[in-house]
Design a protein around this motif. Sequence first.
Motif, PDB file in Angstrom:
ATOM      1  N   VAL A   1     -12.781  20.745  33.679  1.00 35.45           N
ATOM      2  CA  VAL A   1     -11.777  21.780  33.939  1.00 35.45           C
ATOM      3  C   VAL A   1     -12.265  23.114  33.384  1.00 35.45           C
ATOM      4  O   VAL A   1     -12.094  24.160  34.016  1.00 35.45           O
ATOM      5  N   ASP A   2     -12.906  23.096  32.222  1.00 36.48           N
ATOM      6  CA  ASP A   2     -13.426  24.327  31.639  1.00 36.48           C
ATOM      7  C   ASP A   2     -14.463  24.967  32.554  1.00 36.48           C
ATOM      8  O   ASP A   2     -14.498  26.195  32.702  1.00 36.48           O
TER       9      ASP A   2
ATOM     10  N   HIS B   1     -14.557  24.733  35.833  1.00 33.40           N
ATOM     11  CA  HIS B   1     -13.829  25.325  36.962  1.00 33.40           C
ATOM     12  C   HIS B   1     -13.099  26.591  36.528  1.00 33.40           C
ATOM     13  O   HIS B   1     -13.032  27.566  37.289  1.00 33.40           O
ATOM     14  N   ALA B   2     -12.566  26.609  35.326  1.00 36.27           N
ATOM     15  CA  ALA B   2     -11.899  27.808  34.822  1.00 36.27           C
ATOM     16  C   ALA B   2     -12.899  28.956  34.682  1.00 36.27           C
ATOM     17  O   ALA B   2     -12.573  30.109  34.990  1.00 36.27           O
ATOM     18  N   ALA B   3     -14.109  28.654  34.246  1.00 34.68           N
ATOM     19  CA  ALA B   3     -15.140  29.686  34.121  1.00 34.68           C
ATOM     20  C   ALA B   3     -15.484  30.284  35.481  1.00 34.68           C
ATOM     21  O   ALA B   3     -15.661  31.506  35.605  1.00 34.68           O
ATOM     22  N   VAL B   4     -15.558  29.448  36.502  1.00 34.36           N
ATOM     23  CA  VAL B   4     -15.831  29.947  37.851  1.00 34.36           C
ATOM     24  C   VAL B   4     -14.716  30.890  38.291  1.00 34.36           C
ATOM     25  O   VAL B   4     -14.967  31.969  38.843  1.00 34.36           O
TER      26      VAL B   4
ATOM     27  N   ARG C   1     -10.174  21.915  40.249  1.00 34.46           N
ATOM     28  CA  ARG C   1      -9.901  23.339  40.436  1.00 34.46           C
ATOM     29  C   ARG C   1      -8.408  23.628  40.253  1.00 34.46           C
ATOM     30  O   ARG C   1      -8.027  24.602  39.603  1.00 34.46           O
ATOM     31  N   LEU C   2      -7.552  22.769  40.803  1.00 36.95           N
ATOM     32  CA  LEU C   2      -6.113  22.967  40.642  1.00 36.95           C
ATOM     33  C   LEU C   2      -5.698  22.823  39.178  1.00 36.95           C
ATOM     34  O   LEU C   2      -4.845  23.576  38.692  1.00 36.95           O
ATOM     35  N   THR C   3      -6.304  21.895  38.474  1.00 39.06           N
ATOM     36  CA  THR C   3      -6.013  21.731  37.052  1.00 39.06           C
ATOM     37  C   THR C   3      -6.463  22.962  36.277  1.00 39.06           C
ATOM     38  O   THR C   3      -5.765  23.423  35.362  1.00 39.06           O
ATOM     39  N   ALA C   4      -7.596  23.522  36.649  1.00 38.28           N
ATOM     40  CA  ALA C   4      -8.075  24.744  35.998  1.00 38.28           C
ATOM     41  C   ALA C   4      -7.112  25.905  36.236  1.00 38.28           C
ATOM     42  O   ALA C   4      -6.853  26.696  35.323  1.00 38.28           O
ATOM     43  N   VAL C   5      -6.564  25.997  37.437  1.00 35.96           N
ATOM     44  CA  VAL C   5      -5.568  27.037  37.724  1.00 35.96           C
ATOM     45  C   VAL C   5      -4.365  26.852  36.803  1.00 35.96           C
ATOM     46  O   VAL C   5      -3.862  27.819  36.216  1.00 35.96           O
ATOM     47  N   CYS C   6      -3.905  25.623  36.652  1.00 37.11           N
ATOM     48  CA  CYS C   6      -2.770  25.343  35.765  1.00 37.11           C
ATOM     49  C   CYS C   6      -3.096  25.713  34.323  1.00 37.11           C
ATOM     50  O   CYS C   6      -2.282  26.337  33.630  1.00 37.11           O
ATOM     51  N   TRP C   7      -4.273  25.315  33.870  1.00 40.57           N
ATOM     52  CA  TRP C   7      -4.676  25.593  32.494  1.00 40.57           C
ATOM     53  C   TRP C   7      -4.730  27.092  32.245  1.00 40.57           C
ATOM     54  O   TRP C   7      -4.218  27.594  31.237  1.00 40.57           O
ATOM     55  N   LEU C   8      -5.355  27.833  33.170  1.00 38.95           N
ATOM     56  CA  LEU C   8      -5.435  29.288  33.018  1.00 38.95           C
ATOM     57  C   LEU C   8      -4.049  29.931  33.047  1.00 38.95           C
ATOM     58  O   LEU C   8      -3.759  30.825  32.244  1.00 38.95           O
ATOM     59  N   ALA C   9      -3.199  29.489  33.967  1.00 42.91           N
ATOM     60  CA  ALA C   9      -1.849  30.047  34.059  1.00 42.91           C
ATOM     61  C   ALA C   9      -1.077  29.815  32.761  1.00 42.91           C
ATOM     62  O   ALA C   9      -0.396  30.721  32.273  1.00 42.91           O
TER      63      ALA C   9
END
Length: 101
Positions: free
Chosen positions: A37-38, A40-43, A83-91
């Motif tokens: 997830v990290d 994907h968040a970086a991307v 990618r969806l989990t990364a969106v959630c984490w960032l949000a």
Amino acid sequence: MVFEEGWALSPLRWLMDTLGHAQLARMEAEPALVAAVDQHAAVLRDAIPLDRESLGDYLLGFLDELRHRGWIFSGDHDAPALRLTAVCWLAREQGFLAEPA
């Protein structure tokens, strides 16, 4: 994933309620999921401005593509789920889930 009426009005909140809470809870027990997830968040951090509107717009476009492809969340750690989990984490980390004033 079921797209209820009005989901696009608050896509970040909808995603968190639909998938995010469970996925973020899984991260606490799965270090490999955290690392993926990290990445994907970086991307995402490199690809778009990190504000509520840009992340929400990105999510809407990404979900449209997933719907077009017939993707269904199965619980696996495939690229769309990460990618969806990364969106959630960032949000969550950026405080984008609170209702705007």
